[in-house]
Motif scaffolding. Structure first.
Motif, PDB file in Angstrom:
ATOM      1  N   LEU B 204     -31.374   2.666 -56.714  1.00  0.00           N
ATOM      2  CA  LEU B 204     -30.793   3.997 -56.899  1.00  0.00           C
ATOM      3  C   LEU B 204     -29.376   4.056 -56.339  1.00  0.00           C
ATOM      4  O   LEU B 204     -28.469   4.616 -56.969  1.00  0.00           O
ATOM      5  CB  LEU B 204     -31.665   5.058 -56.196  1.00  0.00           C
ATOM      6  CG  LEU B 204     -33.034   5.353 -56.812  1.00  0.00           C
ATOM      7  CD1 LEU B 204     -33.824   6.289 -55.897  1.00  0.00           C
ATOM      8  CD2 LEU B 204     -32.893   5.966 -58.202  1.00  0.00           C
ATOM      9  N   VAL B 205     -29.191   3.482 -55.163  1.00  0.00           N
ATOM     10  CA  VAL B 205     -27.859   3.503 -54.550  1.00  0.00           C
ATOM     11  C   VAL B 205     -26.868   2.729 -55.416  1.00  0.00           C
ATOM     12  O   VAL B 205     -25.753   3.195 -55.680  1.00  0.00           O
ATOM     13  CB  VAL B 205     -27.912   2.932 -53.113  1.00  0.00           C
ATOM     14  CG1 VAL B 205     -26.496   2.726 -52.565  1.00  0.00           C
ATOM     15  CG2 VAL B 205     -28.708   3.870 -52.203  1.00  0.00           C
ATOM     16  N   ASP B 206     -27.277   1.568 -55.889  1.00  0.00           N
ATOM     17  CA  ASP B 206     -26.370   0.775 -56.729  1.00  0.00           C
ATOM     18  C   ASP B 206     -25.997   1.520 -58.014  1.00  0.00           C
ATOM     19  O   ASP B 206     -24.828   1.559 -58.401  1.00  0.00           O
ATOM     20  CB  ASP B 206     -27.011  -0.573 -57.088  1.00  0.00           C
ATOM     21  CG  ASP B 206     -27.028  -1.535 -55.903  1.00  0.00           C
ATOM     22  OD1 ASP B 206     -26.153  -1.388 -55.017  1.00  0.00           O
ATOM     23  OD2 ASP B 206     -27.899  -2.412 -55.864  1.00  0.00           O
ATOM     24  N   TYR B 207     -26.986   2.105 -58.664  1.00  0.00           N
ATOM     25  CA  TYR B 207     -26.700   2.839 -59.907  1.00  0.00           C
ATOM     26  C   TYR B 207     -25.788   4.036 -59.621  1.00  0.00           C
ATOM     27  O   TYR B 207     -24.865   4.319 -60.389  1.00  0.00           O
ATOM     28  CB  TYR B 207     -27.992   3.344 -60.556  1.00  0.00           C
ATOM     29  CG  TYR B 207     -28.879   2.280 -61.162  1.00  0.00           C
ATOM     30  CD1 TYR B 207     -28.547   0.933 -61.124  1.00  0.00           C
ATOM     31  CD2 TYR B 207     -30.076   2.641 -61.783  1.00  0.00           C
ATOM     32  CE1 TYR B 207     -29.384  -0.026 -61.685  1.00  0.00           C
ATOM     33  CE2 TYR B 207     -30.919   1.684 -62.341  1.00  0.00           C
ATOM     34  CZ  TYR B 207     -30.570   0.354 -62.284  1.00  0.00           C
ATOM     35  OH  TYR B 207     -31.404  -0.587 -62.827  1.00  0.00           O
ATOM     36  N   ALA B 208     -26.079   4.763 -58.546  1.00  0.00           N
ATOM     37  CA  ALA B 208     -25.285   5.966 -58.248  1.00  0.00           C
ATOM     38  C   ALA B 208     -23.840   5.592 -57.918  1.00  0.00           C
ATOM     39  O   ALA B 208     -22.900   6.260 -58.338  1.00  0.00           O
ATOM     40  CB  ALA B 208     -25.913   6.742 -57.093  1.00  0.00           C
ATOM     41  N   SER B 221     -13.994  -8.197 -71.544  1.00  0.00           N
ATOM     42  CA  SER B 221     -15.222  -8.831 -71.072  1.00  0.00           C
ATOM     43  C   SER B 221     -15.885  -7.940 -70.034  1.00  0.00           C
ATOM     44  O   SER B 221     -15.223  -7.164 -69.374  1.00  0.00           O
ATOM     45  CB  SER B 221     -14.894 -10.200 -70.459  1.00  0.00           C
ATOM     46  OG  SER B 221     -14.055 -10.005 -69.328  1.00  0.00           O
ATOM     47  N   PRO B 222     -17.211  -8.068 -69.929  1.00  0.00           N
ATOM     48  CA  PRO B 222     -17.907  -7.214 -68.959  1.00  0.00           C
ATOM     49  C   PRO B 222     -17.442  -7.520 -67.545  1.00  0.00           C
ATOM     50  O   PRO B 222     -17.394  -8.697 -67.149  1.00  0.00           O
ATOM     51  CB  PRO B 222     -19.384  -7.571 -69.165  1.00  0.00           C
ATOM     52  CG  PRO B 222     -19.399  -8.848 -69.912  1.00  0.00           C
ATOM     53  CD  PRO B 222     -18.104  -8.947 -70.658  1.00  0.00           C
ATOM     54  N   PRO B 223     -17.074  -6.493 -66.780  1.00  0.00           N
ATOM     55  CA  PRO B 223     -16.589  -6.726 -65.415  1.00  0.00           C
ATOM     56  C   PRO B 223     -17.745  -7.004 -64.466  1.00  0.00           C
ATOM     57  O   PRO B 223     -18.894  -6.769 -64.797  1.00  0.00           O
ATOM     58  CB  PRO B 223     -15.934  -5.385 -65.068  1.00  0.00           C
ATOM     59  CG  PRO B 223     -16.708  -4.385 -65.871  1.00  0.00           C
ATOM     60  CD  PRO B 223     -17.142  -5.096 -67.122  1.00  0.00           C
ATOM     61  N   ALA B 224     -17.402  -7.497 -63.308  1.00  0.00           N
ATOM     62  CA  ALA B 224     -18.414  -7.700 -62.273  1.00  0.00           C
ATOM     63  C   ALA B 224     -18.965  -6.346 -61.873  1.00  0.00           C
ATOM     64  O   ALA B 224     -18.328  -5.314 -62.044  1.00  0.00           O
ATOM     65  CB  ALA B 224     -17.792  -8.402 -61.070  1.00  0.00           C
ATOM     66  N   ARG B 225     -20.184  -6.389 -61.282  1.00  0.00           N
ATOM     67  CA  ARG B 225     -20.871  -5.123 -61.019  1.00  0.00           C
ATOM     68  C   ARG B 225     -20.157  -4.298 -59.957  1.00  0.00           C
ATOM     69  O   ARG B 225     -20.183  -3.083 -59.982  1.00  0.00           O
ATOM     70  CB  ARG B 225     -22.291  -5.448 -60.554  1.00  0.00           C
ATOM     71  CG  ARG B 225     -23.127  -4.222 -60.358  1.00  0.00           C
ATOM     72  CD  ARG B 225     -24.561  -4.633 -60.472  1.00  0.00           C
ATOM     73  NE  ARG B 225     -25.439  -3.653 -59.904  1.00  0.00           N
ATOM     74  CZ  ARG B 225     -26.740  -3.845 -59.809  1.00  0.00           C
ATOM     75  NH1 ARG B 225     -27.262  -4.967 -60.222  1.00  0.00           N
ATOM     76  NH2 ARG B 225     -27.515  -2.924 -59.292  1.00  0.00           N
ATOM     77  N   ASN B 226     -19.554  -4.919 -58.966  1.00  0.00           N
ATOM     78  CA  ASN B 226     -18.793  -4.109 -57.999  1.00  0.00           C
ATOM     79  C   ASN B 226     -17.685  -4.948 -57.385  1.00  0.00           C
ATOM     80  O   ASN B 226     -17.503  -6.091 -57.743  1.00  0.00           O
ATOM     81  CB  ASN B 226     -19.704  -3.507 -56.913  1.00  0.00           C
ATOM     82  CG  ASN B 226     -20.512  -4.562 -56.176  1.00  0.00           C
ATOM     83  OD1 ASN B 226     -20.052  -5.697 -56.020  1.00  0.00           O
ATOM     84  ND2 ASN B 226     -21.706  -4.188 -55.746  1.00  0.00           N
TER      85      ASN B 226
END
Lengths: 226, 226
Positions: B204-208, B221-226
């Motif tokens: 939940l924290v990651d998605y938020a 291109s898809p970026p890194a998640r964070n």
């Protein structure tokens, strides 16, 4: 509205829509929802529903085996009505639109949910049922499984379509992701933790889709929001 | 544990911690929480709490004006105990850590909340109180204002600090943003809509924070998640 003369059929037979009187069915649903909203789930009885609906107790037992069954059908009917008023098609009463614009589609559905939550027909009975579900695990699990979860699965379907279309990251779990906008609205409504409005649900969708974090510090300037 | 002899003080005087017997206070809290969990809010009475705690009714009325007041203090005490066990300092029992790593801090607090929600001391009384708050607007609003909202404000403070530090977008409303991870956990626990775990709250924290949307299609291109 009195169809109380017991017919000679055995109890608890499979529902047969063809034999049901639509008028008495509706009277029973309305009585069940009104009663549970007024006196709560524990004090709602099949006898009370029958008396209020102007039907005989046997009429109810012919079609349903318990007050929980009557209420489940009454809520399913209420939700179907709300969906119909929101313009849903008959075949898929809860379908979430797929215009290709995920944010717009989610906002539209959540705005319709805001309207439903503000509908006085919905308020008292829904609170009574939710309250019972909190303390009565059987009631809670049955209503979640048969009423709430099927609605949530429509968000799962819509988010999966968005993943297929490249709008949602492929590693995201749709069943969790939907809670970022559904659960806040549910909690505000249930526990009165804050006002609900279109602006509010629009904001939830934006935050859930684009995140609240600033973009990574490697980037020199703050990026646009989306 | 019997301190039931009524003292000659007037009722409903301001609480005076110095004169309270800590032992009877704790017995009253434990009795109040146990009773509300067993029989629900409506059937919980000051008389019942007094009998179970082994004190006189007047002992309770000397310190609290109603069962609602007793329960509010009992829940505040329970939360303070849980916070203390989670290692909070005395002065700020609910402070959210600020290590500079927002994701890590939020995950740590939510993991502690998962532990609290799984604590059997917490389960039944909390459900009973929440259920009553759903259908009894006065009880609901009072407990939200005095118990829940002060806890949520600690997330507001932490998110504001993150905004000051540039980790959260400045246009984000912290009071809404916190609901993206707090409300899903609350709904899963309250309505049993799904299992709760550390993995779940971490997700939940990651998605938020980072959003569920893919990055804008302008990027190649898809970026890194964070």
């Amino acid at each position: 509205m009195d169809v109380s003369t017991p017919a000679p059929q055995p109890r608890k037979q499979a529902p047969d829509a063809g034999r049901r009187s639509e008028r008495s069915r509706r009277a029973i649903f309305e009585a069940a929802l009104a009663l549970v909203g007024e006196v709560g789930y524990p004090k709602t009885t099949v006898e009370g529903i029958a008396a209020r609906a102007g039907v005989g107790k046997q009429t109810i037992y012919r079609w349903w085996s318990s007050k929980g069954d009557v209420l489940l059908d009454a809520f399913l009917d209420l939700s179907a009505q709300a969906a119909a008023e929101a313009g849903a098609t008959d075949g898929e009463p809860y379908a979430i639109p797929d215009t290709g614009d995920l944010a717009a589609d989610l906002k539209a559905v959540l705005r319709a949910t805001v309207d439903e939550l503000r509908d006085p027909r919905f308020e008292a009975p829904s609170r009574a049922l939710a309250a019972e579900g909190l303390v009565n695990e059987q009631v809670g699990r049955e209503f979640v499984a048969r009423l709430l979860e099927p609605q949530l699965q429509l968000y799962v379907d819509r988010l999966r379509a968005a993943q297929d279309g490249g709008q949602v990251r492929p590693e995201v779990d749709p069943r969790i992701a939907l809670e970022l906008f559904v659960s806040p609205l549910a909690q505000r409504w249930l526990q009165r933790t804050g006002p609900i409005s279109y602006d509010y649900t629009d904001t939830l969708v934006d935050y859930a889709l684009y995140g609240i974090a600033a973009r990574p510090p490697a980037e020199p300037s703050p990026p646009a929001r989306n």
